[in-house]
Each structure stands twice: as C-alpha cells, then as structure tokens.
Design a protein around this motif. Structure first.
Motif, short mmCIF file in Angstrom:
data_model
loop_
_atom_site.label_atom_id
_atom_site.label_comp_id
_atom_site.label_asym_id
_atom_site.label_seq_id
_atom_site.Cartn_x
_atom_site.Cartn_y
_atom_site.Cartn_z
N PRO A 99 0.82 -1.22 0.00
CA PRO A 99 0.00 0.00 0.00
C PRO A 99 0.85 1.27 0.00
CG PRO A 99 0.06 -0.96 2.19
CD PRO A 99 0.80 -1.91 1.29
N PRO A 100 0.52 2.21 -0.91
CA PRO A 100 1.11 3.56 -0.83
C PRO A 100 0.30 4.42 0.13
CG PRO A 100 -0.23 3.36 -2.78
CD PRO A 100 -0.30 2.03 -2.10
N ALA A 101 0.73 5.65 0.30
CA ALA A 101 -0.01 6.56 1.15
C ALA A 101 -1.21 7.17 0.42
CB ALA A 101 0.90 7.67 1.66
N LEU A 102 -1.11 7.31 -0.91
CA LEU A 102 -2.16 7.95 -1.70
C LEU A 102 -2.32 7.21 -3.02
CD1 LEU A 102 -4.12 10.33 -2.32
CD2 LEU A 102 -2.13 11.60 -3.16
N VAL A 103 -3.57 6.96 -3.42
CA VAL A 103 -3.88 6.28 -4.68
C VAL A 103 -4.80 7.16 -5.49
CG1 VAL A 103 -4.99 4.28 -5.73
CG2 VAL A 103 -3.59 3.97 -3.70
N LEU A 104 -4.52 7.25 -6.80
CA LEU A 104 -5.38 7.98 -7.73
C LEU A 104 -6.32 6.99 -8.40
CD1 LEU A 104 -2.69 10.23 -9.47
CD2 LEU A 104 -3.89 10.61 -7.30
N VAL A 105 -7.62 7.22 -8.25
CA VAL A 105 -8.63 6.32 -8.83
C VAL A 105 -9.59 7.18 -9.64
CG1 VAL A 105 -10.38 4.58 -8.39
CG2 VAL A 105 -8.39 4.75 -6.88
N ASP A 106 -9.50 7.09 -10.93
CA ASP A 106 -10.35 7.90 -11.81
C ASP A 106 -11.71 7.23 -11.98
OD1 ASP A 106 -10.89 10.07 -13.34
OD2 ASP A 106 -9.67 9.48 -15.06
N GLU A 107 -12.73 8.03 -12.30
CA GLU A 107 -14.08 7.56 -12.64
C GLU A 107 -14.65 6.68 -11.54
OE1 GLU A 107 -14.33 5.93 -16.52
OE2 GLU A 107 -13.62 7.74 -17.51
N LEU A 108 -15.07 7.31 -10.47
CA LEU A 108 -15.57 6.61 -9.29
C LEU A 108 -16.80 5.76 -9.59
CD1 LEU A 108 -15.27 6.29 -6.19
CD2 LEU A 108 -16.79 8.28 -5.94
N ALA A 109 -17.64 6.17 -10.53
CA ALA A 109 -18.89 5.45 -10.81
C ALA A 109 -18.72 4.29 -11.78
CB ALA A 109 -19.93 6.43 -11.37
N HIS A 110 -17.51 4.01 -12.18
CA HIS A 110 -17.25 2.96 -13.17
C HIS A 110 -17.73 1.59 -12.68
CE1 HIS A 110 -14.99 0.51 -16.06
NE2 HIS A 110 -14.51 -0.16 -15.03
N GLU A 145 -26.55 8.98 -7.13
CA GLU A 145 -27.76 8.16 -7.13
C GLU A 145 -29.01 8.98 -6.92
OE1 GLU A 145 -29.86 5.32 -7.93
OE2 GLU A 145 -27.93 4.44 -7.43
N SER A 146 -28.98 9.93 -6.01
CA SER A 146 -30.19 10.70 -5.71
C SER A 146 -30.58 11.64 -6.84
CB SER A 146 -29.98 11.51 -4.42
OG SER A 146 -28.96 12.48 -4.61
N LEU A 147 -29.65 11.96 -7.74
CA LEU A 147 -29.95 12.87 -8.85
C LEU A 147 -30.23 12.13 -10.16
CD1 LEU A 147 -27.17 15.55 -8.20
CD2 LEU A 147 -29.58 15.65 -7.54
N ASN A 148 -30.29 10.82 -10.10
CA ASN A 148 -30.40 10.04 -11.32
C ASN A 148 -31.66 10.39 -12.12
OD1 ASN A 148 -31.32 7.17 -12.66
ND2 ASN A 148 -29.11 7.47 -12.72
N ARG A 160 -26.75 4.78 -16.16
CA ARG A 160 -26.77 3.46 -15.53
C ARG A 160 -25.77 3.32 -14.39
NH1 ARG A 160 -31.64 1.67 -16.90
NH2 ARG A 160 -32.02 1.87 -19.14
N GLU A 161 -24.66 4.02 -14.48
CA GLU A 161 -23.61 3.90 -13.46
C GLU A 161 -23.79 5.00 -12.43
OE1 GLU A 161 -20.09 4.08 -15.86
OE2 GLU A 161 -19.94 1.90 -15.98
N THR A 162 -24.07 4.63 -11.18
CA THR A 162 -24.35 5.60 -10.13
C THR A 162 -23.49 5.31 -8.90
OG1 THR A 162 -26.17 4.23 -9.31
CG2 THR A 162 -26.72 5.96 -10.89
N VAL A 163 -23.39 6.34 -8.07
CA VAL A 163 -22.63 6.27 -6.82
C VAL A 163 -23.57 6.69 -5.69
CG1 VAL A 163 -20.67 7.20 -5.51
CG2 VAL A 163 -20.46 6.79 -7.96
N PRO A 164 -23.65 5.93 -4.59
CA PRO A 164 -24.48 6.36 -3.45
C PRO A 164 -24.02 7.70 -2.90
CG PRO A 164 -23.82 4.06 -3.21
CD PRO A 164 -23.04 4.61 -4.36
N ASP A 165 -24.96 8.52 -2.51
CA ASP A 165 -24.62 9.86 -2.02
C ASP A 165 -23.76 9.82 -0.76
OD1 ASP A 165 -26.76 10.14 -3.92
OD2 ASP A 165 -27.04 12.18 -3.18
N TRP A 166 -23.93 8.76 0.06
CA TRP A 166 -23.17 8.73 1.32
C TRP A 166 -21.67 8.62 1.07
CZ3 TRP A 166 -20.14 4.50 2.07
CH2 TRP A 166 -20.49 3.31 1.43
N VAL A 167 -21.29 8.12 -0.13
CA VAL A 167 -19.85 8.06 -0.42
C VAL A 167 -19.27 9.47 -0.47
CG1 VAL A 167 -18.14 7.33 -2.13
CG2 VAL A 167 -20.11 5.87 -1.64
N LEU A 168 -19.99 10.40 -1.12
CA LEU A 168 -19.52 11.78 -1.16
C LEU A 168 -19.67 12.47 0.19
CD1 LEU A 168 -19.62 11.25 -4.26
CD2 LEU A 168 -20.28 13.65 -4.49
#
Length: 885
Positions: A99-110, A145-148, A160-168
């Motif tokens: 594990p590094p200290a920081l990871v870059l992860v693009d496109e969270l809803a993928h 998700e709430s704005l879908n 079709r690809e959504t993210v739960p609001d609690w993640v943000l």
C-alpha cells in the motif's frame, strides 16, 4: 452550546482511526477537467514527498492529460477476460499488498468487469480507505444516485452507473471543477473530449447548451450543500450555535413504478433539511405480483445505498399505520406519491394523501405528483391466477343461484338473499376483494333476474324491490370487503407468527445449547427446515482455510471462496444479490461478535434467484442470537480452559510440594540409617542395627506405596488401567491387605468382622486390595496411639461392603467430598496432614472402574471416620461338585 456538542464536532472533524481520507474532484460533465485537476494535485503531493501511485487513470487519449500522467508512479492494471474480450481493471489486491499513502482512482462510478471482486469501483475505493490509504477520485454529478431521475428529466438519458450519495458525504474534501458550457462545447468540437465522430453524437444527444447549464447548476448545488455542512461544522467547532436536526422524514412507498423516484426525491429532501429518513412500506396483504415485489425490493435496496432506513410494517390501513409509526419515531414530514387513479378510489374513497392530510394534525404531508405510470404487464401465471379467482366468483354465483332456486319453494324471498351473501363470503375468503365484488355484482343480477318480480327479467316494477336490491348489493359489497380484509389480516398474522416462532424456536434451542457443537446443531436444524434453501455454516482457521462445520458439505468454487473471504474480512454480506461478487450462487452473511467474525452463514436458493428482502432480513435477524450464542459458547470454552489451566497449576504445585516433602522424608530417614550403619558399623549393638535396618525397610515400603500411588493415579487419568477380573473371596482380600500393612498397623488395635458366608467378588483382586490398603493406611495415619481400627464386611443382594472405622479426629461434613480429590489432606489431630493426598483419590478411581463407590460416615463410638467400599455383586459361579474333583 454545550461542551459535549463541541467535543462531538471536534471528533467528527478528525478522520476515523486507521481509515484513509477521500478527496473527490466533482464536475458537471465529462471534459470539464476533473482528471487534469486530480493529476495536478497529485504532482503537488509528489513534490512534498508523499508516496503515491496511480491506480487507474482514464486519459481518453487527451494529450494534456497524458502529459501530466508522465512522472507519476503507476500501478500495473489487472488483465481480465469477459466473454472472450480482453479487458483491464485496477489491481486492487496489488495496491493492498504493497500500500502507498495515496492512490489515484479515476471515474468513481465505473462498473467493474463481471467477475471482479466488487461490482462498482466506488466499492474498491471503500476497501482502500478501510486499509488506511488516502484516495483522490473523480466523478460527474449525473452519477449521483439521488440525482439520477432529475438528470434523466433534464437530458432524456438514463445514467446506468451511479454512486451512493453517502460516499460523497463521507469524503474529507470535495473540489468542484467548473467549466462554462460554451468552453466545454468548444473543447468538444476541437476533439479534446472525444474523437470527432463521438463528439458530434455527444453534442446531439447530451452536450447541449441547455443540458450543460442544468448539470452545472446541479453540480454547484451539490458542492454548495457540502460547503453548508462544512460551515455548520466549523460553527460547532467554535462553540457557536448551529442548526440542529429535528424530526425525521418518512417516505411511504408501494411496489409501483414510481417507488425508486420517490426514494431519490426523499434522499434529496432529507439532505437539504438535514433530516434522518426512513422508507416505510405498509404490507396490507393485498395480492402483489412479481413485478411489484421486484420494484419494491429494488427501491428498498436503493434506500439502503442512499443511507436511509428501511422499515416494513403490517396493517390494514396504510394511512393509519404510517401516522402511528410517524408518532412513534417523532417524524415531522411524511412524503408519499400520488395515489393511483383508480375508479373505485374516485368513487368509494379518498387517496392516501387526502387521508393523511385529514388525520395527520401537526405533521407536514407532502404528496409528489409523478408521471403517469404505464399499465403493468402481467405475466401469464399471474393472469391465469386472476382469471381463476374470477372463475371462482362466477361458479359461486351459479351454484348459489341453483341452490336458491331449489330453496325458493320453502324459503321466503328475503331469506333467499342470504344464499347469495354466503357465496360472496366464500369468494372473499378464498380469493381477494376484486373477485368478491364481482361475485356481489353477479349475485345482484341473478337475484333480480330469478326472484324479483317480474321474474326472468331484469325489469323492476316495485320501488321497494329497487331498495331491496340496492341494499342487497351494499351488504354484499360490505361483507365481501370485510371477509377479504379478515383474510389479509389472517395471512399477515400467520407470517408474523411464523417469523416470531422462528426467532422463539431458535432462541429456545440456543438457550439449551451449552457448547459450540450444540449451537451449530441448533442452527443447522433451524435453517435446514427451509426446503427451498441450502445452508452451510463455515469457519476459517488462521491460515485462511475454510471448514464446513454444519449444513451442506460442498467444496467452494474460486468465486464463492473469494466472496466468502471478502465477507469474513469486512464483516458485510457478499455474493448473490449484493454489490460484491454478485455472480455467485451463494449469499454469505458473517456472524460477528465484539472481537470479529465467529462463523460464516452461506445461503443458496435452490431456484438460483436472489433472496427476497423479507427472507434476507429474517435470516439476518436469526443470525443475531446465533452470533450471541456462539460468542457465549466461545467465552464458556475459554473460561473452562482457564479453569482447567488453574486446576492443572494447582495440581502441579501440590505434586511438587508432595515430591519435595512427602517423598523426600522417607529418603532422608533411610539415608540417615544407612549413614549410621556405614560410619559406626560393629560399634552399634546388634539390636540397634536390626532396628535401623527394619526402619529402613519400613521407610522403603512407605516410599514404594507413595510411588505406586503416583503410578496408579497416572494410569487412572490416562485410561491405562486394565481390569483382569477373576473370582476372589472377600476374606482373602482383607487378610492380604492387613498382612501388607502389619508394620503400620502394629501399634494399633485392629479387629475384623467377617461373616462365615460371603459371596465371591468378580474383580481385579490386586486393585481392590490396593484400594483397601490405601483406606487402612489412611485410617492408621489419622488414628491416635493404641487406637482401635475395625474392618467389617457385609453383603446383601446387590452389593458387598467393606467398612474401615477408626477413632481419629473425624472429617467435617463440608470436607467429606473433598477428601477424594487429589492432593487434598485433612490436617487434624496430632498425626494429621501427612501423605500425598492421593490414596483416597486412587481408591475412588479403582472402585469406580469396577462400578463401585466410596462413602464416608461416623467412626467408632461417635468419633473418627468410617470409609465404606461398595462393590457390586454379580451372579455367582456354579460350585464345583464332588464328581468334578
């Protein structure tokens, strides 16, 4: 503001211990520069010496983005294959292993490739955060998700690809990346977002000036809501008053097409008002099709993802049940959808919103008017079931008409209507309200046609007959409605009783379970009673190897093992019907205690379909007492192990003390006698030398008895005692034991009471003799000088008794059971407290091996102790005749 509130705010501002921080780069649409901003921030962190790695970055061929990616450490992507097509995904396992200290992860809803550990990339991010790794990620506002549904209304495109609001909401920081719509459109035309062919299609379908402006407003509203929440938290940190959360939002839903839209709307309202919220479904036991149940389950799962509470209630009136629950939970707002526009509701009753407004004094009632839902498409099986119910109504009406014609000669006209009412009741009890009303209408027509003058016609001549028919129709409708309602209530009570009975039965079985094996047996008996499910209870050792402890004994496939491992590690459900490895056939639920998972419950529906929400909740409810019982059994085992360890330490200490004292004493006496004989030799008179030698012999015999006791106790404890039984006379055993202890018993007065006729014993003679020797030796050690010892033998039909009585100090009642414990000695009298304390324990063990026992009572003349050896008698051997001699 109180210090407690301020302290809570300070704690909330700190990151959770061991958990990484999430920074989200939020944009209104693709191409606004989210990935570019993330990479710029990553370069800043790299210059500060932060150990970072690019987990996955989607450049989409943009030159400026690819240029920023150069110089950043990158994690190699994981290669997968789906339906013969090679694909790549972020290598989550490699990041967790190093594990590094920081990871870059693009496109969270993928959405990940099917077969990956998680269905969504945001779940991978959650696992990275749980491992203590900070994450930079990007997401567009249309993926929330709430704005879908609002995005669909604006753009006409279903995302079709959504993210739960609690993640943000859990993100440590949200950075809005904004770009005016005109500049974004210019970037799109210049090919800086998509290739030219895709750019033209995107402009026509999604990237219009109006759509981009609306999406930009949504993004700003989302960021502003987060800023508002941060501002309130900062006020609380300074000890100043902040808006408090009052009340609760309740959303009432049914299994219709607007359920998910209502859930998303409720999530947005609750977030804006800072209210906790619940999704409530009132089960009135009305018939519900498969499509309705599927929509209801999907809406409930959506509510759970958005952070809402899911509640299922049972009641006859939806409005009344919602209001009662609102008052119990102190809710301030009830949100419902507009009631379905049915003809019977327009004519016979108000909609749900109107009933809530009429009875919900003090509550805010909101009714969301949604688009008209399409007519549900019924499956063939449902249509056949409905036709069958209406066929029953037709048959019941025809049967009632025939019966009424037969009874018309003996019954008056008003009484004939009761026959049709009985048919309506029958249909209502056997089907539902719709067929019951149909039966009432058909009975109304048949009653008019057959019995109201003029008969065989629907014409009505007299006004009183019109009232009679209307009254009959009213009574038929009311009775049908009441019967149908009672049937639904009965079904609801039966289901509730079934769930309560299941919990009660399991709790009763677990209460009687005293160890882990009994708990597992009770759980297997409970779960395996459901024939439509296959159940397995698994445990995992320290090496990660799974063991099936109860239920279906079946090897796990790689995919099932991966889901089981993940559920065990994260203490969350995984597998079939979840968002984590959903392609398997098993649903895994960890049963966890305070210190981690104790057992893994696996459930496989035989039809291969995901478990309904009600069944999942019931199994989860049953899992709670099961986990508590497992934890209680584990605690009992640990306490028993600690108790045994303590006893072992006590026995070890007693044995060491015995060896150091009781076994050393005869050795010291023997060595003193031998040293005297060696040093003085012939100078010692003959009589004294003889006395020294006899004393040495006595001490050697005493030492031999101690060692023999230790060996016998070892054999008893390890099951190494073999019984070589033979027929022996009790008198022989007594005389042999007295002969062995003649030196010890010499200073005492020993008397024996032996009847002339005694039955033979079928025993191991040497062991019984040794037991008697131990009892006699115990009596001799505790007897006063010149004291009396009596050995008496008696017998009856079932057992033979050998009693040894002395005149020692006696044994108190509270110690009579303890004297048979190893290394326990009663220190009483001038001669008490000697020996290892093994003699009586060995005696009890030897007699117990023969099915006998030892008892304690008063001694001679009211003083001392009597130890009685009880030995069972068996059928005596035939006596040898004179001809055989």
């Amino acid at each position: 503001m109180s210090d407690a509130v301020r302290a809570d705010a300070l704690l909330a501002d700190l990151p959770r211990e061991g958990r990484g921080r999430l920074k989200v780069f939020l944009g209104a649409a693709p191409g606004v520069g989210k990935t570019f901003a993330m990479l710029q921030a990553a370069h800043g962190q790299l210059r500060q010496g932060v150990d970072l790695r690019a987990g996955v970055v989607e450049t989409h061929g943009r030159a400026e983005t690819e240029a920023l990616l150069v110089g950043l450490p990158q994690q190699a992507l994981k290669r997968l294959e789906y339906r013969g097509v090679p694909m790549v995904e972020m290598d989550l396992d490699a990041l967790l292993q190093n594990p590094p200290a920081l990871v870059l992860v693009d496109e969270l809803a993928h959405s990940n490739v099917p077969g990956s550990r998680h269905a969504k990339r945001w779940q991978d991010v959650q696992e990275l955060l749980e491992a203590g790794i900070d994450v930079y990620t990007t997401v567009n506002v249309q993926h929330l998700e709430s704005l879908n549904d609002r995005v669909q209304d604006i753009t006409g495109v279903q995302v079709r690809e959504t993210v739960p609001d609690w993640v943000l909401q859990e993100a440590f920081e949200i950075q809005l990346v904004d770009l005016p719509p005109r500049e974004l459109l210019e970037r799109l035309r210049d090919g800086k977002v998509y290739v030219p062919e895709q750019a033209r299609a995107a402009i026509d379908a999604f990237f219009s000036q109006t759509n981009l402006t609306a999406l930009r407003e949504l993004a700003m509203q989302t960021a502003a809501a987060r800023v508002d929440a941060d501002l309130n938290r900062r006020y609380r940190l300074q000890g100043q008053a902040a808006p408090t959360v009052l009340g609760r939002l309740l959303l009432g839903i049914e299994g219709d097409a607007q359920a998910e839209r209502l859930v998303r709307h409720a999530s947005r309202v609750a977030e804006r008002r800072h209210l906790p919220w619940s999704v409530v479904h009132v089960d009135t036991r009305r018939p519900q099709g498969e499509d309705d149940r599927a929509r209801l389950q999907a809406a409930q799962q959506l509510a759970e993802r958005l952070g809402g509470e899911v509640v299922t209630l049972r009641g006859d009136s939806v409005a009344q049940t919602l209001l009662e629950h609102a008052r119990e939970r102190r809710a301030s707002l009830i949100l419902v959808g507009r009631s379905r526009a049915r003809l019977r509701r327009r004519w016979f009753g108000r909609g749900l919103g109107e009933r809530l407004l009429a009875a919900g004094q003090g509550l805010e009632i909101s009714v969301l008017d949604t688009e008209a839902e399409p007519s549900p498409v019924r499956h063939m099986g449902q249509a056949q079931a409905r036709l069958g119910d209406y066929g029953l109504a037709l048959a019941a009406t025809a049967g009632a008409a025939l019966l009424a014609l037969g009874l018309s000669r003996v019954l008056e006209l008003p009484n004939i209507s009761l026959v049709f009412l009985a048919a309506v009741l029958l249909v209502a009890v056997r089907s539902s309200l719709g067929p019951a009303l149909a039966c009432a209408g058909l009975s109304f027509l048949a009653y008019n046609f057959l019995f109201i003058p003029p008969t065989w016609s629907l014409t009505i001549e007299r006004q009183e007959d019109v009232l009679t028919l209307l009254f009959f129709l009213l009574m038929a409708g009311l009775t049908g409605n009441l019967a149908s309602r009672q049937r639904r209530q009965l079904e609801a009570l039966r289901q509730a009783q079934g769930e309560t009975t299941a919990l009660l039965d399991l709790s009763r079985k677990l209460t009687a379970a005293t160890d882990r094996r009994a708990v597992l047996a009770a759980a297997e008996q409970q779960f395996c009673a459901w024939s439509e499910l296959e159940v397995a209870l698994l445990s995992r050792d320290g090496d990660g190897v799974w063991k099936v402890e109860a239920g279906v004994q079946r090897l796990l496939a790689d995919q099932e093992r991966a889901a089981a491992d993940w559920a065990w590690q994260h203490e969350q459900a995984a597998g079939l019907g979840t968002d984590t490895l959903p392609n398997g056939r098993w649903w895994w639920l960890p049963l966890a205690g305070e210190e981690g998972p104790l057992l893994l419950l696996g459930v496989q529906p035989r039809d291969g379909q995901p478990l309904p929400g009600e069944r999942r909740r019931l199994i989860a409810a049953l899992g709670q007492p099961l986990a508590q019982a497992l934890e209680r059994a584990q605690l009992a085992e640990e306490l028993e192990a600690a108790r045994l360890h303590g006893q072992t330490e006590e026995l070890r200490s007693a044995l060491l003390a015995s060896v150091s004292h009781d076994l050393r004493t005869p050795l010291t006496a023997m060595r003193g006698s031998i040293d005297s004989l060696l040093a003085l030799g012939e100078q010692i008179p003959l009589a004294d030398r003889r006395e020294l030698l006899e004393g040495t012999r006595d001490e050697a015999e005493r030492l031999d008895r101690y060692i023999q006791n230790l060996l016998d106790m070892t054999r008893l404890g390890h099951g190494g005692l073999k019984l070589a039984r033979d027929w022996v006379a009790p008198a022989d055993i007594v005389s042999s034991a007295l002969q062995r202890l003649r030196a010890v018993l010499g200073p005492l007065q020993v008397e024996t009471v032996l009847p002339r006729e005694l039955p033979l014993l079928y025993v191991h003679a040497a062991l019984i003799e040794q037991a008697l020797v131990n009892v006699l030796d115990n009596a001799a050690r505790f007897s006063p000088a010149s004291g009396r010892i009596r050995v008496s033998v008696s017998a009856d039909r079932d057992e033979l008794r050998i009693a040894v009585s002395d005149q020692g100090p006696g044994i108190p009642l509270n110690e009579r059971e303890k004297i048979f414990d190893m290394f326990y000695t009663a220190a009483r009298g001038d001669r008490g407290g000697q020996g290892t304390g093994l003699g009586l324990a060995i005696c009890q063990g030897m007699l117990g091996a023969h099915g006998g026992r030892v008892t304690v009572s008063e001694g001679l003349d009211g003083q001392g102790t009597t130890l009685v050896l009880h030995l069972p008698l068996t059928a005596q051997p035939p006596l040898a005749s004179e001809d055989d001699q």
